[in-house]
Design an enzyme around this catalytic site. Structure first.
Site, mmCIF file in Angstrom:
data_model
loop_
_atom_site.group_PDB
_atom_site.id
_atom_site.type_symbol
_atom_site.label_atom_id
_atom_site.label_comp_id
_atom_site.label_asym_id
_atom_site.label_seq_id
_atom_site.Cartn_x
_atom_site.Cartn_y
_atom_site.Cartn_z
ATOM 1 N N ASP A 156 46.252 -13.834 29.116
ATOM 2 C CA ASP A 156 47.311 -13.647 30.095
ATOM 3 C C ASP A 156 46.737 -13.618 31.516
ATOM 4 O OD1 ASP A 156 50.156 -12.888 30.571
ATOM 5 O OD2 ASP A 156 49.159 -11.123 31.439
ATOM 6 N N THR A 171 61.228 -15.578 29.428
ATOM 7 C CA THR A 171 60.668 -15.678 28.083
ATOM 8 C C THR A 171 59.153 -15.737 28.210
ATOM 9 O OG1 THR A 171 60.489 -18.089 28.072
ATOM 10 C CG2 THR A 171 62.603 -17.155 27.428
ATOM 11 N N GLY A 191 55.153 -3.773 34.288
ATOM 12 C CA GLY A 191 56.344 -3.026 33.888
ATOM 13 C C GLY A 191 57.603 -3.831 34.177
ATOM 14 N N GLU A 221 57.152 -15.791 42.000
ATOM 15 C CA GLU A 221 56.447 -14.603 42.476
ATOM 16 C C GLU A 221 56.093 -13.645 41.350
ATOM 17 O OE1 GLU A 221 54.333 -13.001 44.402
ATOM 18 O OE2 GLU A 221 55.557 -13.436 46.157
ATOM 19 N N GLY A 250 53.603 1.657 26.870
ATOM 20 C CA GLY A 250 54.403 0.440 27.088
ATOM 21 C C GLY A 250 53.810 -0.509 28.117
ATOM 22 N N GLU A 279 51.342 -5.532 25.698
ATOM 23 C CA GLU A 279 52.207 -6.264 24.773
ATOM 24 C C GLU A 279 52.199 -5.490 23.461
ATOM 25 O OE1 GLU A 279 53.870 -9.186 25.454
ATOM 26 O OE2 GLU A 279 53.210 -8.751 27.485
ATOM 27 N N LYS A 298 47.252 -16.239 34.889
ATOM 28 C CA LYS A 298 47.528 -15.850 36.272
ATOM 29 C C LYS A 298 46.470 -16.431 37.200
ATOM 30 C CE LYS A 298 49.835 -11.601 34.869
ATOM 31 N NZ LYS A 298 49.642 -10.196 34.564
ATOM 32 N N ALA A 348 53.605 -9.027 39.168
ATOM 33 C CA ALA A 348 54.995 -8.558 39.054
ATOM 34 C C ALA A 348 55.698 -8.606 40.407
ATOM 35 C CB ALA A 348 55.029 -7.168 38.444
ATOM 36 N N LEU A 373 54.725 -7.538 43.324
ATOM 37 C CA LEU A 373 53.902 -7.577 44.543
ATOM 38 C C LEU A 373 54.004 -8.947 45.211
ATOM 39 C CD1 LEU A 373 50.600 -5.888 43.306
ATOM 40 C CD2 LEU A 373 52.480 -4.856 44.603
#
Ligand code: ADP
Ligand code: ASP
Ligand code: MG
Length: 845
Positions: A699, A577, A815, A627, A685, A688, A703, A632, A634
């Site tokens: 965002d 989520t 993605g 992770e 895509g 967001e 991170k 993503a 990586l």
């Protein structure tokens, strides 16, 4: 007569074996095949006892409609069975008349109860007795129909009990002589007596019941009275299993148990046998078999005077929930004589029966457990008994702690086998399970302990694992325990993940068992099939919620507690989520789930909440992996850990960790108008749905904070550079997109200015143990970050060893597919560490 007696068997059919006409027909077929002397004990049809009790309970609180519904359901189910088992004629008419009368009496009783406003145990016993009586009458009729000589014999003519309604104790001697007087003549004429289980008669003539599940006890009572060779209980399970299969999916059939062991398993709450079912046959040569009604050719479990399975000091685990621990405590008690005795006299005076007595941490208290509902009575009775001691301060207080479960670890081989308790408590400690109290094992045949109810299922699974009970009886345990995945969120990433799990053939040990969304949950303990998952995915795509797709609509916390209480193996909760889910995740970790995150929010909140989450996962074997939160799929977090584990020190981490920002900023640097780059990122895509979520830098800042915290940073979150001009921030989406062109010129100018210096713009996050930032900066076009294109991510680690040239991890970083791959990697690594633990414990054996 002598041979007859030696060969005599008593067969008990449980509710599940008498669920409907088809089941009864199969029971009748089994009986027909048996050509030796037989007595049959019948339970009520499955669910009927509950139906009657619930109807009556509703009636006491004025729910007349519900009582009426229960009566109608009772009538319908029994009529259906009677009509399909017995052809039209006198026998059927008799049966239907009995059924009608019973339903009518039930209705009348409910009306009376409604007037009284309460249901006394005596009335309750009378009320439920009709379930067993009708069922036995129907089995007898069906047997006669199948041309076996059979007769209904009412248990109230045989089973003599005390007057403790609701849980009466049988009088063995009186029951014995009545049973012989009533049943021997029938055996002599090869007639099968069909006796209702569960019920008996008190000295005052009233009907009593032997407590829930009491038909098992009826069967052993009759077997003892008649000196039978064996009792067979036909059930919906293959036999007695090492643990309740609803809690432990690896539970296995125990081929043989000693009477004493089975008695302990039953006494401590394994529903498979009534708690006192073994009492009549303990110490006799009568064997008891628990066999599968579904696979009647299988031998099931033999309970007898033999001892086998000596390699297994522990054979079974049993659990009773809904218990309270009552404690009598006071420093003045040390060495004072008779307090324990008076405690139990006071409890006994209330006719309460204590299930376990607990060893106190010090000598200054005595504790015991009993069902929660009885705790108040026990405390009141004790307070009266110890009035003087309480007044004088010899006893400080008498308290009840509710919400407890008692777990018993049972096995004859525990006597004299060193280290059993240590193994039990190490397994619990490893699972972060807090043992509230440990029982004083008088028999040495069991160790019991109390834990809070929410930790009970996990405790059972841990101990089951620690003793390798999934291998009992020579069966092979699976090479590695399965890993059951529950998805929190079933959006794009969740669906990609479900698909990857489904298609990863080599990892059949990982499967999806549950889905949760805002509306509710779907749970399939045996795994949700791939087909169902993809069907659900397409329905979700079309906008449906799980609650509309056959899910149960309860809050996530409740759903998780429910799943944790079921047969899940090494459960992993995957959070895909983008909500603030910290509380839920902590609860999951506390109830035995490992957690894998793609959701960044729980790790990027306040330091306090981050620390709490980490602490919850440091407790026991439950792990937290994340992770996929950065880059993503990586291996970024993983690289950090590998560096740290090998003794390197990470000094700083810099990188581009947002696919959308990378795409937009690199396109703009290459000459594209800003507005067009944003539009493309949305269309492809990457971004967001509202690209401002990415362009704001929030965002990326999350991170950055996750990376910084990895390095030991404890400060506040960075304030990211926001690429959306203030005047466009609060516009509706369409207006925002339309007006984006206003900023194109500004961007073009800035790009040109930097290009002149050999630099390009990039959105860069940086983290050190002391600082963290998320900025739009210009970097040399020849640097690794400057050379980066498209949506690729890059993270550079500057460490003690990689000091002049950083270690770089780079690749596709956005993605659904690659994010799912990162999650899957975490899940596999959890599954593998579980496998290593199993192999290690195998080597220990
Ligand atoms: P009956 O139909 O004879 O009344 P029960 O329903 O009372 O049978 O008992 C069987 C149920 O007991 C099983 O369905 C299972 O869920 C539960 N159970 C709990 N613990 C165990 C165990 N250790 N072995 C087998 N079954 C167990
Ligand atoms: N029918 C009763 C019960 O459900 C007794 C039994 O099944 O043994 O508890
Ligand atoms: Mg039962």
């Amino acid at each position: 007569m002598a041979t007859q007696k030696r060969d005599l068997e008593v067969w008990k059919f449980g509710g599940a074996s008498l669920a409907d006409a088809a089941a009864i027909a199969r029971a009748v077929a089994l009986i027909r095949k048996h050509d030796r002397p037989l007595v049959v004990v019948a339970s009520a049809l499955g669910g009927i006892t509950d139906l009657l009790l619930q109807g009556a309970a509703a009636a006491t609180s004025g729910g007349d409609a519900e009582a009426r519904r229960a009566a109608a359901e009772f009538l319908r189910r029994h009529r259906d069975v009677a009509r399909s088992l017995v052809p039209a004629g006198a026998a059927r008419r008799r049966l239907l008349a009995t059924i009608d009368a019973s339903a009518r009496e039930f209705r009348e009783l409910c009306v009376a109860i409604g007037v009284l406003g309460h249901l006394a145990p005596r009335a309750s016993d009378l009320l439920v007795s009709r379930g067993e009586r009708i069922s036995a009458a129907m089995v007898a009729a069906a047997l006669s129909q199948a041309r076996r000589r059979a007769a209904f014999v009412d248990a109230t003519d045989i089973v003599v009990t005390d007057d403790h309604h609701g849980g009466a104790a049988p009088n063995l001697a009186a029951t014995g002589s009545r049973a012989r007087a009533r049943l021997k003549p029938l055996l002599a004429t090869a007639t099968i007596a069909v006796v209702p289980g569960f019920i008996g008669r008190a000295p005052d003539g009233s009907i009593t019941t032997l407590g829930r599940g009491g038909s098992d006890l009826t069967a052993t009572l009759l077997a003892r009275a008649l000196g039978a060779k064996r009792v067979v209980c036909w059930k919906d399970v293959p036999g007695i299993l090492t643990a309740d299969p609803r809690l432990v999916s690896e539970a296995r059939l125990i081929p043989q148990l000693h009477h004493r062991e089975a008695a302990e398993v039953a006494h401590y709450g394994a529903k498979v046998l009534h708690p006192r079912a073994l009492i009549p046959i303990a110490g006799t040569r009568i064997t008891l078999h628990v066999r599968s009604f579904i696979n009647p050719d299988q031998p099931g479990t033999e309970v007898s005077a033999r001892k086998s399975l000596s390699d297994y000091p522990v054979k079974a685990l049993a659990i009773v929930r809904g218990q309270a621990i009552v404690t009598v405590a006071g420093k003045g008690m040390v060495g004072v004589h008779g307090i324990a005795a008076r405690t139990f006299v006071a409890v006994d005076a209330e006719r309460l029966s204590v299930s376990t007595i607990f060893q106190a941490s010090s000598e200054s208290s005595i504790g015991f457990t009993l069902p929660e509902a009885e705790a108040d009575r026990a405390v009141t009775s004790l307070k009266t008994a110890f009035r003087d001691e309480l007044a004088s301060g010899l006893i400080d207080n008498i308290t009840a702690r509710r919400g407890m479960a008692v777990i018993a670890v049972v096995g004859d081989g525990m006597v004299g086998a060193p280290g059993i308790a240590a193994r039990v408590f190490t397994a619990l400690a490893d699972g972060g399970i807090n043992v509230v109290a440990i029982a004083q094992g008088s028999s040495e045949r069991n160790i019991s302990f109390a834990v809070t109810s929410d930790q009970a299922s996990e405790a059972v699974r841990r101990v089951h694992d620690a003793f390798q009970l999934s291998k009992i009886g020579g069966g092979r345990a699976p090479a590695a325990p399965r890993t059951d995945v529950v998805l929190l969120g079933f959006g794009r990433v969740g669906r990609a993940l479900a698909d990857q799990i489904g298609s990863a053939n080599g990892h059949a040990m990982v499967r999806v068992v549950g889905l949760l969304d805002r509306s509710g949950y779907i749970f399939e303990p045996r795994g949700i099939s791939r087909r169902r998952l993809s069907e659900l995915a397409s329905r979700k795509d079309a906008g449906a919620l799980l609650a509309d797709l056959g899910g149960r609509g309860v809050p996530s916390s409740e759903a998780l507690a429910f799943m944790a209480g079921h047969a899940v193996s090494r459960p992993v909760l995957v959070d895909v989520t983008s909500e603030e889910t910290s509380d839920l995740l902590r609860a999951a970790l506390g109830s035995g789930f490992s957690v894998v995150l793609a959701n960044k929010k729980p790790l990027a909140g306040s330091w306090g909440s981050y620390e709490q989450l980490l602490a919850a996962s440091a407790n026991g074997n439950c792990q937290l992996k994340y992770e996929a939160t950065v880059g993503a799929g990586l291996p970024i977090i993983d690289t950090y850990h590998k560096l740290a584990e090998t003794g390197d020190r990470v000094l700083r981490v810099d990188g581009c960790v947002s696919g959308t920002l990378m795409y937009v900023v690199s396109a703009v640097s290459a000459g594209k108008p800003f507005s067009q780059a944003v539009r493309e990122a949305v269309d492809k895509g990457y971004a967001e749905p509202d690209p401002r979520d990415d362009l704001s830098g929030r965002d990326a800042a999350r991170k950055a904070l996750i990376l910084a915290r990895l390095l030991g940073y404890r400060g506040t979150a960075p304030t990211p550079d926001d690429l959306v001009p203030r005047r466009l921030r609060n516009l509706p989406f369409d207006r925002f997109m339309a007006r984006l062109r206003e900023v194109d010129a500004e961007w073009r100018a800035r790009v040109a200015q930097e290009a002149a210096k050999g630099r390009v713009l990039r959105y860069v996050v940086s983290a050190t143990p002391r600082a963290v930032s998320a900025r739009l900066t210009a970097v040399p076009i020849t640097s690794p970050i400057g050379a980066l294109q498209g949506t690729r991510n890059l993270v550079a680690f500057t460490t003690s060893r990689y000091s002049s040239e950083p270690l770089v991890v780079s690749g596709p970083g956005a993605g659904a597919q690659v994010t799912a791959a990162g999650i899957l990697n975490d899940i596999y690594s959890l599954a593998q560490s579980a496998r290593r633990r199993v192999l290690a414990s195998e080597a220990d054996r």
